[in-house]
Design a protein around this motif. Sequence first.
Motif: not given
Lengths: 175, 495
Positions: A15-22, A34-39
């Motif tokens: 859920g955390a990964v998909t949330r950040a992905f969306w 986007v400053e930092d795209s690490r999930y």
Amino acid sequence: MTTVYYILKLLTFPGAVTRAFWEQVVCRISGIPVEDSRYLQMNEMCGHIEHMLAEKPRGAFALCYVPRFMNVLLALIVGSFSATRIFYLGVSLTLLSMIDIAGVWFAFSLLTNCSPMWEDALNMWSLVYSKKSNIFQKIFYFPGAVVSVAWAFLDKYSRHFLIGAAVLVYAWIAV
Amino acid sequence: MNDFDEKRLGMEEENEMPDETQTQDTLPEQTEDELFDEKENESTLPEDALEQELEQIRDMFQRSLDGEEIDSSDGEDGADGEPEREYTEEDFCECCGENIRDYSKGDDYPYCEDCTRLMKKTPIGFKGILVILIALVIAGLSTYITITKYSSEADLYALEAQSLADSGKLNSALNSYISYFSSYQGKMDYVGKKAAIRAAKLYAACGYFSDAHDLISNVFTEEELSKKMYAGVKGIEDEYALLNATYDAVYSVISESLNVADPTKVDPAPVLKQLDALKTADPREKDESINAEKYSEFFIEYYKYMVLASTGASLEKQYEQVKKVADMDGAELWAYGGTLCSLAAKLGKEEEAKQIFDKIIAFNSEDPSAYANYANVYRFCEKPDPDKMIEIINKGLNDSNAAESYRLLAVAYLMKGDYEKAFECSTSSYNSSYTLQGIYTHAVCAVMNKDEETYESIEQMLAYYGYSMSDSVKKLKDGKIKLDKLIYDAEGELA
């Protein structure tokens, strides 16, 4: 608190990964830098991406609402049959039911990672309910805005996880 | 040389003027260095200021080499006349550190234009897409298991069953549950326990305790039944055991008294008294496993009605007894509902019959016998209405347990005079289930259609089971009574 938050995010990492992905997708579409795209950062940004605050109400609302909507949709797709078999039919623990357990865990992870960042929620609220925005916009965004702010508040203190766990236990007992 | 001449020479030396006749050309030549030295000696700027100026000129040349625009002013003011800002480390972009921050977005905006442009196009990582793909694979597998693993739409039967049960279609719900459990024949480990509990409760609510018991035995172990979470299922098993024990006790009393050639000649009072005595008996004296201190009182009262019916008590008495059962605590609608509706209809109590009928249909809208029992209201009323009877019976007609419905349809068609149709319906009833009423109705239809072969086969079948043809039917065949007498006799063989 951050450690607890991070651990819970790791436990529900799909859920955390998909949330950040969306979130990243919405930022890309809305033109938000986007400053930092690490999930999965090991801080309070885990499950979110670092980005500049949105400048327009539409973009801010999309940033809060679209990831939640997509996660809920995905949870329904993944978890419907699995949850039905486990909670409603009460299947026993067998090799085949492992797939259902994975499905329920996936759905649970997705549903407990629906909330926006607290800062994003506040930014969205201030933009939507600023003096510049018109009354129709305020009315239209109100339900989604309230839910987003409420969930962001819960996510801030990891309470959403407790609520999700309570719902699971209730579903097992009551259904 | 005197003094005057000496003075005059000195003054001349002092006052010596340049020779105007001397021209530049005639001036003695000087080297460039000597000229430069002269000029230097003649300069009015201090040395430091000169050095600064030279440094500025050097910087200007350097910048022009670097491609920067040269400010043609004297360096003290900007081109627009405003003072030029001196940039510190904080003014540079936090990302690249080379360009100045984009202050048009605000004083504290940390990035330059180039970095902002790049940030808007940050590549989307593959991790998110990978997780979504995994989620969809799990969803697909789960769907496959639910729908196609064991048989066609296995688990969906259970979902459909409960949906039907919730909407009051209990017969269809039970059929769906049967399909669900049949799909898992031999693999009862995979059956959902909660689905089994719901099915068992539904069986029990409809009075099919034997089926509920069979299901529970197949799905649950003894150890599981002893757990608190399966207390509901254990309760069904206990009730089943108690009803069985009550039936055994009642049967032992009834069989002694009513197992005679003509029960109508038996006095029901002593039998009823014996049944009342059972209410205080302890079933555990005969079977210790029974989890109750007394026999089922409601069941005993219901069997008292059956004694009254067997001994030919009046319809009114029978009705009162069943009414008493209906008013008891713990009374089961499946046991008394149809009987009470039928008796009320036969007695012409339309409102009471309607009330019971509505109650049964609210519980199970697919109970065909409820419609059939209620249809009798339009048979035993002042103005019989066979069309209305047919309409009501057809409404509740379905494949499950429709023998009584077909039998009453046959009666309705007999009332209308359509003997062929009546015979068709009675044949359906006769083929579905053997009851004395069904057999006699079929015999009447055979008589009205002048079908001797069928009539004789019915007689032979009755004789095989130790019964004989009804006297009323024989009289009808012999022409001694009319059909109407049989049809409108509420206590007759066709009632």
